[in-house]
Design a protein around this motif. Sequence first.
Motif, PDB file in Angstrom:
ATOM      1  N   TYR A 236      32.643  42.185  39.678  1.00 35.96           N
ATOM      2  CA  TYR A 236      33.871  41.548  39.220  1.00 35.96           C
ATOM      3  C   TYR A 236      34.657  40.971  40.398  1.00 35.96           C
ATOM      4  O   TYR A 236      34.743  41.596  41.464  1.00 35.96           O
ATOM      5  CB  TYR A 236      34.762  42.556  38.497  1.00 35.96           C
ATOM      6  CG  TYR A 236      34.301  42.894  37.103  1.00 35.96           C
ATOM      7  CD1 TYR A 236      34.996  42.439  35.988  1.00 35.96           C
ATOM      8  CD2 TYR A 236      33.176  43.677  36.897  1.00 35.96           C
ATOM      9  CE1 TYR A 236      34.576  42.748  34.702  1.00 35.96           C
ATOM     10  CE2 TYR A 236      32.740  44.001  35.628  1.00 35.96           C
ATOM     11  CZ  TYR A 236      33.452  43.532  34.530  1.00 35.96           C
ATOM     12  OH  TYR A 236      33.021  43.836  33.259  1.00 35.96           O
ATOM     13  N   TRP A 237      35.252  39.799  40.161  1.00 35.58           N
ATOM     14  CA  TRP A 237      36.239  39.239  41.096  1.00 35.58           C
ATOM     15  C   TRP A 237      37.626  39.574  40.579  1.00 35.58           C
ATOM     16  O   TRP A 237      37.919  39.394  39.396  1.00 35.58           O
ATOM     17  CB  TRP A 237      36.074  37.729  41.201  1.00 35.58           C
ATOM     18  CG  TRP A 237      37.215  37.076  41.942  1.00 35.58           C
ATOM     19  CD1 TRP A 237      37.363  36.984  43.288  1.00 35.58           C
ATOM     20  CD2 TRP A 237      38.369  36.456  41.357  1.00 35.58           C
ATOM     21  NE1 TRP A 237      38.545  36.339  43.595  1.00 35.58           N
ATOM     22  CE2 TRP A 237      39.174  36.000  42.419  1.00 35.58           C
ATOM     23  CE3 TRP A 237      38.792  36.236  40.047  1.00 35.58           C
ATOM     24  CZ2 TRP A 237      40.386  35.341  42.201  1.00 35.58           C
ATOM     25  CZ3 TRP A 237      39.996  35.582  39.825  1.00 35.58           C
ATOM     26  CH2 TRP A 237      40.775  35.136  40.897  1.00 35.58           C
ATOM     27  N   HIS A 238      38.502  40.085  41.472  1.00 35.84           N
ATOM     28  CA  HIS A 238      39.844  40.511  41.094  1.00 35.84           C
ATOM     29  C   HIS A 238      40.901  39.796  41.916  1.00 35.84           C
ATOM     30  O   HIS A 238      40.766  39.665  43.141  1.00 35.84           O
ATOM     31  CB  HIS A 238      40.030  42.016  41.351  1.00 35.84           C
ATOM     32  CG  HIS A 238      39.281  42.896  40.425  1.00 35.84           C
ATOM     33  ND1 HIS A 238      39.846  43.429  39.277  1.00 35.84           N
ATOM     34  CD2 HIS A 238      38.011  43.377  40.472  1.00 35.84           C
ATOM     35  CE1 HIS A 238      38.956  44.185  38.666  1.00 35.84           C
ATOM     36  NE2 HIS A 238      37.834  44.161  39.368  1.00 35.84           N
ATOM     37  N   SER A 239      41.964  39.347  41.251  1.00 38.05           N
ATOM     38  CA  SER A 239      43.205  38.966  41.916  1.00 38.05           C
ATOM     39  C   SER A 239      44.303  39.868  41.374  1.00 38.05           C
ATOM     40  O   SER A 239      44.035  40.800  40.608  1.00 38.05           O
ATOM     41  CB  SER A 239      43.525  37.493  41.654  1.00 38.05           C
ATOM     42  OG  SER A 239      43.901  37.303  40.291  1.00 38.05           O
ATOM     43  N   ALA A 243      40.943  38.908  36.454  1.00 38.70           N
ATOM     44  CA  ALA A 243      39.612  39.352  36.882  1.00 38.70           C
ATOM     45  C   ALA A 243      38.586  38.636  36.018  1.00 38.70           C
ATOM     46  O   ALA A 243      38.836  38.346  34.835  1.00 38.70           O
ATOM     47  CB  ALA A 243      39.457  40.857  36.753  1.00 38.70           C
ATOM     48  N   VAL A 244      37.446  38.342  36.602  1.00 44.50           N
ATOM     49  CA  VAL A 244      36.324  37.729  35.895  1.00 44.50           C
ATOM     50  C   VAL A 244      35.074  38.460  36.327  1.00 44.50           C
ATOM     51  O   VAL A 244      34.890  38.741  37.524  1.00 44.50           O
ATOM     52  CB  VAL A 244      36.189  36.228  36.228  1.00 44.50           C
ATOM     53  CG1 VAL A 244      34.991  35.621  35.508  1.00 44.50           C
ATOM     54  CG2 VAL A 244      37.465  35.471  35.865  1.00 44.50           C
ATOM     55  N   GLY A 245      34.208  38.799  35.376  1.00 42.74           N
ATOM     56  CA  GLY A 245      33.044  39.565  35.786  1.00 42.74           C
ATOM     57  C   GLY A 245      31.877  39.513  34.822  1.00 42.74           C
ATOM     58  O   GLY A 245      31.985  39.020  33.694  1.00 42.74           O
ATOM     59  N   TYR A 246      30.776  40.038  35.321  1.00 45.26           N
ATOM     60  CA  TYR A 246      29.546  40.187  34.541  1.00 45.26           C
ATOM     61  C   TYR A 246      29.042  41.615  34.723  1.00 45.26           C
ATOM     62  O   TYR A 246      29.062  42.167  35.838  1.00 45.26           O
ATOM     63  CB  TYR A 246      28.460  39.218  35.016  1.00 45.26           C
ATOM     64  CG  TYR A 246      27.073  39.604  34.533  1.00 45.26           C
ATOM     65  CD1 TYR A 246      26.691  39.375  33.218  1.00 45.26           C
ATOM     66  CD2 TYR A 246      26.170  40.244  35.390  1.00 45.26           C
ATOM     67  CE1 TYR A 246      25.430  39.755  32.758  1.00 45.26           C
ATOM     68  CE2 TYR A 246      24.912  40.620  34.947  1.00 45.26           C
ATOM     69  CZ  TYR A 246      24.547  40.372  33.626  1.00 45.26           C
ATOM     70  OH  TYR A 246      23.304  40.757  33.169  1.00 45.26           O
TER      71      TYR A 246
END
Length: 280
Positions: A236-239, A243-246
């Motif tokens: 996951y990418w987090h700010s 967050a966006v993830g697989y």
Amino acid sequence: MAKFTKTLIAAGLLAAAATPAFAADYSGDIHKNDFKWMQFNVMHTIDQRPMSAKDGYNDTYLEMEFGGRSGMFDLYGYVDVFDIFQSSHSDKHNGSNIFMKFAPRLSLDALTGKDLSFGPVQELYIATLNNVETGHGKDGNMMENMIGLGTDVQVPWFGKVGMNLYARHATESGFTAEEGDWNGYQFSMNWFKPFYTFSNGSFVSYQGYLDYLFDKDTHGDNNQSANGLGTFHGIYWHSDRYAVGYGLKYFNEIYGINNGAFGGLSTTGFGHYFSVTYKF
């Protein structure tokens, strides 16, 4: 206990025995380390189990996820609302549409006023887990309640990993022979490991969990399995706000249901999860 020990070895707990513990601090105000968080996730799944082996299982659902700490209590939970687009292609269409998980834990360190840490173990808890799914009519509902011992463990590279061993009470499961009785045990663990940070402060994490059901009495029913495994591995990418993830999840006779049971139900295999998150 032998099975539990083998699971801990596989999880890396015993390999981390040389890692010093970071004891919980309940001196003074026990609320000084309180925190809470909440986020909403839109999830799209492909081949989530159990599913019809013929038709597959794809669904888009909304998840409210939350957690935190208040004094001696630790909490994690979520509420899933399935088939939010009312798609006829979803296995949840016109069926069970809400699943809830609540996992409160009570710190034994705080309750006793003693530092119970040892080796890599930071803290001990009385751990509980409650799973509830709603459907249409009594046979569409599910409720299971678990209680046991929990820990926070320092594992090399991963950092803090939550581990819990529960006894399972099948309050309402759809498997009549076990309903109302204690049946089986579950070992659960979860992790969240940021491993790359960008210059703007956002980061990429490896996060996931493992739930292993074992020693369930099948009462001679060939549709039931004594064991069941579900393990999720996500990038996951987090700010601060998003967050966006697989995630890739492996199922093995999930929920203690044999693969191929009930005329061809698939309970073993891989599923894919895509998510977009907004954090409150």
